[in-house]
Design a protein around this motif. Structure first.
Motif, PDB file in Angstrom:
ATOM      1  N   VAL A 294       0.980  -1.184   0.063  1.00  0.00           N
ATOM      2  CA  VAL A 294       0.000  -0.065  -0.016  1.00  0.00           C
ATOM      3  C   VAL A 294       0.678   1.360  -0.050  1.00  0.00           C
ATOM      4  O   VAL A 294       1.858   1.412   0.784  1.00  0.00           O
ATOM      5  CB  VAL A 294      -0.804  -0.038   1.211  1.00  0.00           C
ATOM      6  CG1 VAL A 294      -2.007   1.511   1.054  1.00  0.00           C
ATOM      7  CG2 VAL A 294      -1.906  -1.487   1.283  1.00  0.00           C
ATOM      8  N   SER A 295       0.598   2.075  -0.927  1.00  0.00           N
ATOM      9  CA  SER A 295       1.322   3.416  -1.064  1.00  0.00           C
ATOM     10  C   SER A 295       0.498   4.556  -0.977  1.00  0.00           C
ATOM     11  O   SER A 295      -0.854   4.529  -1.016  1.00  0.00           O
ATOM     12  CB  SER A 295       2.069   3.600  -2.357  1.00  0.00           C
ATOM     13  OG  SER A 295       2.872   2.416  -2.488  1.00  0.00           O
ATOM     14  N   PRO A 296       1.031   5.589  -0.541  1.00  0.00           N
ATOM     15  CA  PRO A 296       0.210   7.003  -0.567  1.00  0.00           C
ATOM     16  C   PRO A 296      -0.665   7.361  -1.728  1.00  0.00           C
ATOM     17  O   PRO A 296      -0.349   6.749  -2.691  1.00  0.00           O
ATOM     18  CB  PRO A 296       1.017   7.935  -0.203  1.00  0.00           C
ATOM     19  CG  PRO A 296       2.257   7.417   0.152  1.00  0.00           C
ATOM     20  CD  PRO A 296       2.407   6.180  -0.434  1.00  0.00           C
ATOM     21  N   PRO A 298      -4.834   5.944  -1.771  1.00  0.00           N
ATOM     22  CA  PRO A 298      -4.031   5.173  -1.544  1.00  0.00           C
ATOM     23  C   PRO A 298      -3.734   4.624  -3.061  1.00  0.00           C
ATOM     24  O   PRO A 298      -4.856   4.327  -3.867  1.00  0.00           O
ATOM     25  CB  PRO A 298      -4.675   4.082  -0.787  1.00  0.00           C
ATOM     26  CG  PRO A 298      -5.980   4.439  -0.942  1.00  0.00           C
ATOM     27  CD  PRO A 298      -6.156   5.922  -1.247  1.00  0.00           C
ATOM     28  N   VAL A 300      -2.618   0.528  -4.409  1.00  0.00           N
ATOM     29  CA  VAL A 300      -2.497  -0.705  -3.907  1.00  0.00           C
ATOM     30  C   VAL A 300      -1.832  -1.559  -4.875  1.00  0.00           C
ATOM     31  O   VAL A 300      -2.501  -1.683  -6.014  1.00  0.00           O
ATOM     32  CB  VAL A 300      -4.026  -1.207  -3.333  1.00  0.00           C
ATOM     33  CG1 VAL A 300      -4.006  -2.730  -3.116  1.00  0.00           C
ATOM     34  CG2 VAL A 300      -4.382  -0.421  -2.191  1.00  0.00           C
ATOM     35  N   ASP A 323      -4.678   2.269  -8.516  1.00  0.00           N
ATOM     36  CA  ASP A 323      -4.828   3.399  -7.917  1.00  0.00           C
ATOM     37  C   ASP A 323      -6.210   3.827  -7.460  1.00  0.00           C
ATOM     38  O   ASP A 323      -7.470   3.845  -8.363  1.00  0.00           O
ATOM     39  CB  ASP A 323      -4.491   4.750  -8.971  1.00  0.00           C
ATOM     40  CG  ASP A 323      -4.512   6.150  -8.306  1.00  0.00           C
ATOM     41  OD1 ASP A 323      -4.802   6.232  -7.141  1.00  0.00           O
ATOM     42  OD2 ASP A 323      -3.839   7.120  -8.791  1.00  0.00           O
ATOM     43  N   SER A 325      -7.197   6.190  -5.358  1.00  0.00           N
ATOM     44  CA  SER A 325      -7.528   7.774  -4.732  1.00  0.00           C
ATOM     45  C   SER A 325      -8.936   8.332  -5.314  1.00  0.00           C
ATOM     46  O   SER A 325      -9.113   9.291  -4.729  1.00  0.00           O
ATOM     47  CB  SER A 325      -6.180   8.649  -5.304  1.00  0.00           C
ATOM     48  OG  SER A 325      -6.195   8.684  -6.973  1.00  0.00           O
ATOM     49  N   ALA A 346     -10.316   4.107   2.920  1.00  0.00           N
ATOM     50  CA  ALA A 346      -9.028   4.420   2.203  1.00  0.00           C
ATOM     51  C   ALA A 346      -7.795   4.488   3.125  1.00  0.00           C
ATOM     52  O   ALA A 346      -6.863   4.099   2.696  1.00  0.00           O
ATOM     53  CB  ALA A 346      -9.096   5.718   1.537  1.00  0.00           C
ATOM     54  N   LYS A 347      -7.914   4.858   4.383  1.00  0.00           N
ATOM     55  CA  LYS A 347      -7.063   4.965   5.333  1.00  0.00           C
ATOM     56  C   LYS A 347      -6.788   3.495   6.112  1.00  0.00           C
ATOM     57  O   LYS A 347      -6.106   3.509   7.011  1.00  0.00           O
ATOM     58  CB  LYS A 347      -7.027   6.165   6.465  1.00  0.00           C
ATOM     59  CG  LYS A 347      -6.970   7.638   5.605  1.00  0.00           C
ATOM     60  CD  LYS A 347      -7.239   8.496   6.652  1.00  0.00           C
ATOM     61  CE  LYS A 347      -7.067   9.885   6.182  1.00  0.00           C
ATOM     62  NZ  LYS A 347      -7.017  11.119   7.059  1.00  0.00           N
TER      63      LYS A 347
END
Length: 466
Positions: A294-296, A298, A300, A323, A325, A346-347
């Motif tokens: 998982v990257s900012p 987010p 995935v 993505d 986001s 999402a978090k």
């Protein structure tokens, strides 16, 4: 909702209200049928897993039931099954009419080639974890398994019985003394070990907890719809006033080619009476699998264990980065109450979770529109002296050695249980407390704990492996 409420408190309340430990048994309205010398049998499957294996695809060419005088087929169409996905989950493989009688064994014939078994496994030597692929080589394509002597499979005249098969990957795949897969030139030796059990539709092992496909037609007047199931056949799904839906959905909002997930009970005519229906997307496109990174955003990276409508770009058993986001719709496996958004969003994405991503697919581009947290099984060993009992079966314990979960947690991870948690082969938390060392499958939901930044499991079912 006040963010100061603890995650475990929300979990306990949300899952208690939803009953996500399994499926309910709404009463069937199927009318009685006249006496017959035939009976009905449904076949369901799950897996006793290896923690590093995320996919084990094998084709079952046939399944037959045997006794001293009769052999009957309950599965005659070659059916490809991913047992690596069915960790603690049960799916319907087929439904057939057979001669009434008492059957003492079952014979399974698997495809040794064209296609050969394929295995996808987690490689923790890379960061983030990657997926390795191997071909399975069968020691024998056919295996006959006896039912327990005191519990044969009995098919009554005009009755219905269930054949439950458990493909034991732990005993079937070649492994060393440390539990690592033995891979030789891209192949893994497979000696099929299958456990069988006679079950009723209403029993825990008879319930269908994982059945996903696209809607073929909807009959609102008849309180039913037809879906294309995951194993090549179409299945009628009945609904009633007890059936739950996600969001504002209902039977009338289901659309042709929309993708749905169903849990429920097999009925005497082969249909499933749904206790829960979840609409994943109204367009024929979705992917499902375990999160690897998982990257900012987010953003995935996930192993795609299932897909519909996007195979040209996202083939099954591949790794894909999506993505998320722009996605605002998040839900949880047949849970739709006021705590849903507090538990998953999402978090709240974390390595090890199994998710569905529904969306659209146009011009070879997959655009995600919703994310659903799915039930899954985690496998590993009990951490000694880690069982804490609050009251009855309410409490927690720690597990270790599940490849992705232990990687994500940086070691042991916590499993929470409640009053509705079903324990198999052990007398609840008290029995687990005295079990010392035990190998387990915990089936439930994997959540992200913001206090520890680690994954935790809320288990609806805990099974001690023999």
């Amino acid at each position: 909702m006040n963010r100061f409420l603890s995650l475990t408190g929300l979990l306990a309340l949300g899952l208690m209200l939803a009953g996500c430990n399994g499926v309910s048994n709404p009463p069937s309205t199927t009318p009685p049928q006249p006496p017959s010398t035939k009976g009905q049998i449904f076949t369901s499957a799950e897996d006793a897993p290896v923690s590093s294996v995320v996919a084990f695809n094998i084709t079952i060419n046939s399944i037959t039931l045997n006794n001293s005088s009769t052999t009957v087929q309950v599965l005659s169409t070659p059916t490809a099954v991913d047992f690596g996905r069915l960790i603690g989950l049960r799916s319907l493989l087929g439904f057939n009419t057979v001669a009434a009688g008492t059957y003492t064994s079952a014979t399974f014939t698997f495809a040794a080639s064209k296609p050969a078994p394929s295995i996808n496994y987690v490689d923790l030597t890379t960061k983030p974890p990657s997926i390795g692929t191997a071909t399975g080589t069968l020691s024998s394509p056919t295996v006959t398994v006896s039912f327990p002597t005191a519990a044969p499979l009995v098919v009554g005249s005009n009755g219905m019985a269930g054949l439950h098969m458990d493909f034991d990957l732990r005993k079937s795949l070649a492994m060393d003394g440390s539990g690592n897969l033995i891979i030789n030139n891209g192949t893994i030796a497979v000696t099929p070990v299958v456990d069988v059990m006679a079950v009723s539709a209403s029993s825990d092992l008879g319930q269908i907890t994982e059945f996903t496909g696209n809607v073929v037609s909807v009959n609102t007047a008849g309180n039913s719809f037809v879906m294309q199931g995951p194993y090549g056949f179409q299945e009628t799904i009945d609904v009633n006033s007890s059936t739950s839906y996600n969001g504002s959905n209902s039977l009338s909002s289901l659309v042709t080619n929309g993708i749905v997930a169903v849990e429920g009970t097999v009925q005497a005519d082969g249909s499933i009476l749904a206790s829960g229906v979840e609409q994943i997307t109204t367009d024929k496109a979705f992917i499902s699998g375990r999160i690897l990174a998982v990257s900012p955003g987010p953003v995935v990276t996930m192993f795609v264990g299932e897909e519909l409508g996007a195979s040209a770009t996202l083939p099954v058993d591949s790794v894909y980065t999506v993505d998320l986001s722009t996605v605002s719709a998040y839900d949880i496996c047949f849970i739709d109450n006021w705590v849903t958004n507090e538990l998953f969003g999402a978090k709240s994405l974390v390595v090890g979770q199994r998710i569905f991503v529904g969306g659209t697919y146009m011009s070879n581009v997959f655009t995600p529109a919703m994310v659903s947290l799915r039930r899954q099984g985690v496998v590993g060993s009990l951490v000694p002296s880690s069982v804490n009992i609050t009251s009855g079966n309410q409490g927690n314990f720690q597990m270790q050695n599940d490849a992705l979960m232990s990687y994500s947690a940086g070691g042991p991870f916590t499993v929470y249980t409640g009053a509705k948690t079903v324990f198999v082969n052990v007398a609840g938390l008290t029995g687990l407390q005295s079990a010392s060392a035990a190998n387990l499958i915990a089936r439930g939901l994997v959540f992200y704990d913001p206090k520890t930044n680690k994954p935790i499991v809320w288990a609806g079912r805990v099974r001690v492996l023999p």
